[in-house]
Design an enzyme around this catalytic site. Structure first.
Site, short mmCIF file in Angstrom:
data_model
loop_
_atom_site.label_atom_id
_atom_site.label_comp_id
_atom_site.label_asym_id
_atom_site.label_seq_id
_atom_site.Cartn_x
_atom_site.Cartn_y
_atom_site.Cartn_z
N TYR A 153 0.82 -1.35 0.03
CA TYR A 153 -0.07 0.04 -0.10
C TYR A 153 1.01 1.23 -0.02
O TYR A 153 0.75 2.08 -0.72
CB TYR A 153 -0.91 -0.12 0.95
CG TYR A 153 -1.79 1.12 1.21
CD1 TYR A 153 -2.78 1.39 0.30
CD2 TYR A 153 -1.61 2.32 2.21
CE1 TYR A 153 -3.67 2.65 0.31
CE2 TYR A 153 -2.07 3.43 2.26
CZ TYR A 153 -3.25 3.66 1.27
OH TYR A 153 -4.04 4.89 1.15
N PRO A 183 -3.41 12.78 2.92
CA PRO A 183 -4.27 12.57 4.24
C PRO A 183 -3.59 11.57 5.11
O PRO A 183 -2.95 10.41 4.73
CB PRO A 183 -5.59 11.96 4.03
CG PRO A 183 -5.73 12.21 2.52
CD PRO A 183 -4.63 11.99 1.95
P1 NDP Z 1 -13.37 4.52 1.10
O1 NDP Z 1 -13.30 2.99 0.94
O2 NDP Z 1 -14.60 5.13 1.77
O3 NDP Z 1 -13.85 5.14 -0.56
C1 NDP Z 1 -12.99 4.50 -1.54
C2 NDP Z 1 -13.48 4.60 -2.93
O4 NDP Z 1 -12.84 4.31 -3.99
C3 NDP Z 1 -14.87 4.46 -3.14
O5 NDP Z 1 -15.96 5.32 -3.81
C4 NDP Z 1 -14.81 3.01 -4.09
O6 NDP Z 1 -15.98 3.14 -4.86
C5 NDP Z 1 -13.63 3.62 -4.94
N1 NDP Z 1 -13.04 2.63 -5.63
C6 NDP Z 1 -12.32 1.51 -5.19
N2 NDP Z 1 -11.83 0.71 -6.28
C7 NDP Z 1 -12.21 1.36 -7.59
C8 NDP Z 1 -12.29 0.99 -8.67
N3 NDP Z 1 -11.78 -0.04 -9.05
N4 NDP Z 1 -12.83 1.78 -9.73
C9 NDP Z 1 -13.34 2.85 -9.22
N5 NDP Z 1 -13.59 3.29 -7.84
C10 NDP Z 1 -13.14 2.57 -7.13
O7 NDP Z 1 -12.10 5.00 1.17
P2 NDP Z 1 -11.45 6.68 1.33
O8 NDP Z 1 -12.49 7.63 1.12
O9 NDP Z 1 -10.91 6.67 2.51
O10 NDP Z 1 -10.40 6.62 0.27
C11 NDP Z 1 -10.19 7.36 -0.82
C12 NDP Z 1 -8.78 7.79 -1.10
O11 NDP Z 1 -8.22 8.21 -0.03
C13 NDP Z 1 -8.24 6.39 -1.43
O12 NDP Z 1 -7.24 6.48 -2.70
C14 NDP Z 1 -7.34 6.01 -0.36
O13 NDP Z 1 -5.86 5.46 -0.41
C15 NDP Z 1 -6.88 7.69 0.17
N6 NDP Z 1 -6.52 7.81 1.48
C16 NDP Z 1 -7.44 7.50 2.60
C17 NDP Z 1 -7.05 7.60 4.12
C18 NDP Z 1 -7.80 7.11 4.87
O14 NDP Z 1 -7.36 7.01 6.14
N7 NDP Z 1 -9.18 6.66 4.85
C19 NDP Z 1 -5.89 8.14 4.19
C20 NDP Z 1 -5.03 8.50 2.90
C21 NDP Z 1 -5.19 8.39 1.75
P3 NDP Z 1 -16.62 1.85 -5.33
O15 NDP Z 1 -16.48 0.91 -4.57
O16 NDP Z 1 -18.19 1.96 -5.55
O17 NDP Z 1 -16.07 1.49 -6.91
C1 8X3 Z 2 -4.16 5.65 4.51
C2 8X3 Z 2 -3.45 6.11 5.65
O1 8X3 Z 2 -1.97 5.33 7.53
O2 8X3 Z 2 -3.60 3.62 6.90
O3 8X3 Z 2 -3.62 6.21 3.36
O4 8X3 Z 2 -1.80 4.20 5.45
S1 8X3 Z 2 -2.66 4.69 6.34
#
Ligand code: NDP
Ligand code: 8X3
Length: 254
Positions: A153, A183
């Site tokens: 990841y 984030p």
């Molecule tokens: P969620 O799981 O709540 O949302 C993830 C989103 O990505 C969903 O809308 C999902 O939609 C979509 N997704 C996943 N796979 C696919 C695919 N193959 N095609 C299209 N859409 C896809 O997580 P977050 O909102 O937290 O994550 C959003 C981003 O933020 C990610 O890139 C994550 O790595 C990043 N992030 C998150 C952090 C956290 O702590 N939450 C911290 C740092 C970064 P669906 O399943 O409907 O396709």
């Molecule tokens: C998501 C935040 O700390 O789980 O990107 O990697 S962490």
């Protein structure tokens, strides 16, 4: 300030978490939203809650042909994308590398790296031809550091960081801006997905602290997108107040 009213914003991963919050925040500025993700019903539900123009777009960003077809086939009134938020992404599992599930690795690499590239490649030439645009990638603190059992990841988010920097260089002179918002701990469906639906395990990630919300990140994304034309924000790193790195956090007893 760049006025976002009437601009066309494509958010990938708009069906949940940061992506859904980002769509809401842009809609509040009067932007028109292309809402992309795999779960169409979620997109339609969100579209129904937003004021203004929306276009739900069922899309798996891992499928390069589907990405090309969906984005080249946008109705003309939606085709001139001004802002692309590359947010779709996930973590799958937490295992030492030597015990890693290779299917987990493939999902993360195919979504977080390849999917981001397919969408970017399909959208950016139009921005250049129109004389401007903004690509905002959602990276992570995990792109700046590596933690145990998170090598793949973290590697995908480090790749997002390098792709962001490389794209910014390649966009020099095109008036297309490139930014990343990175984030820390945001409570969304992220950990539930990571732990394959295990909600108890997921909630422990945020136990005893006040995590970030999708709205906190959406605020930053809209701020980045709305800077004046002469300002290109390269990178925003946002931690929860109770954390100092991806894995070091202060937790109060619950
Ligand atoms: P969620 O799981 O709540 O949302 C993830 C989103 O990505 C969903 O809308 C999902 O939609 C979509 N997704 C996943 N796979 C696919 C695919 N193959 N095609 C299209 N859409 C896809 O997580 P977050 O909102 O937290 O994550 C959003 C981003 O933020 C990610 O890139 C994550 O790595 C990043 N992030 C998150 C952090 C956290 O702590 N939450 C911290 C740092 C970064 P669906 O399943 O409907 O396709
Ligand atoms: C998501 C935040 O700390 O789980 O990107 O990697 S962490």
């Amino acid at each position: 300030m760049t006025d976002l009213a009437g601009s066309i914003v494509l958010v990938t991963g708009a069906s949940s978490g940061i992506g859904a919050a980002t769509a809401r925040a842009f809609a509040a500025e009067g932007a028109r939203l292309v809402l992309a993700a795999r779960r169409r019903e979620r997109l339609e539900e969100l579209a129904g809650q937003l004021d203004g123009d929306t276009l739900p777009l069922e899309l798996d960003v891992r499928d390069r042909a589907a990405v090309d077809q969906a984005l080249s086939g946008l109705p003309p009134e939606w085709a001139a994308i001004d802002v692309l938020v590359n947010n779709a992404g996930l973590a799958a599992g937490m295992e030492p590398l030597q015990e890693g599930e290779v299917d987990h690795w493939a999902r993360m690499i195919d979504t977080n790296v390849a999917g981001l590239l397919w969408v970017t490649r399909a959208v950016v030439p139009g921005m250049i031809a129109r004389g401007g645009g903004h690509v905002i990638n959602i990276g992570s603190v995990a792109g700046h550091e590596t933690y145990p059992k998170g090598a793949v990841y973290c590697a995908t988010k480090a790749a997002v960081d390098r792709i962001t920097k490389g794209l910014r260089m390649d966009m020099l002179g095109t008036r297309v801006k490139v930014s990343t918002v990175d984030p820390g701990m945001v409570e969304t469906e992220f950990s539930v997905v990571r732990f394959d639906g295990d909600a108890d395990r997921a909630s422990k990630v945020y136990e005893g602290l006040d995590p970030l919300t999708g709205d906190d990140i959406a605020d930053a994304v809209v701020w980045v997108a709305s800077r004046p034309a002469n300002v290109q924000v390269a990178e925003v790193v946002i931690l929860a107040s109770a954390q100092v790195s991806a894995t070091v956090a202060h937790r109060e007893p619950t």
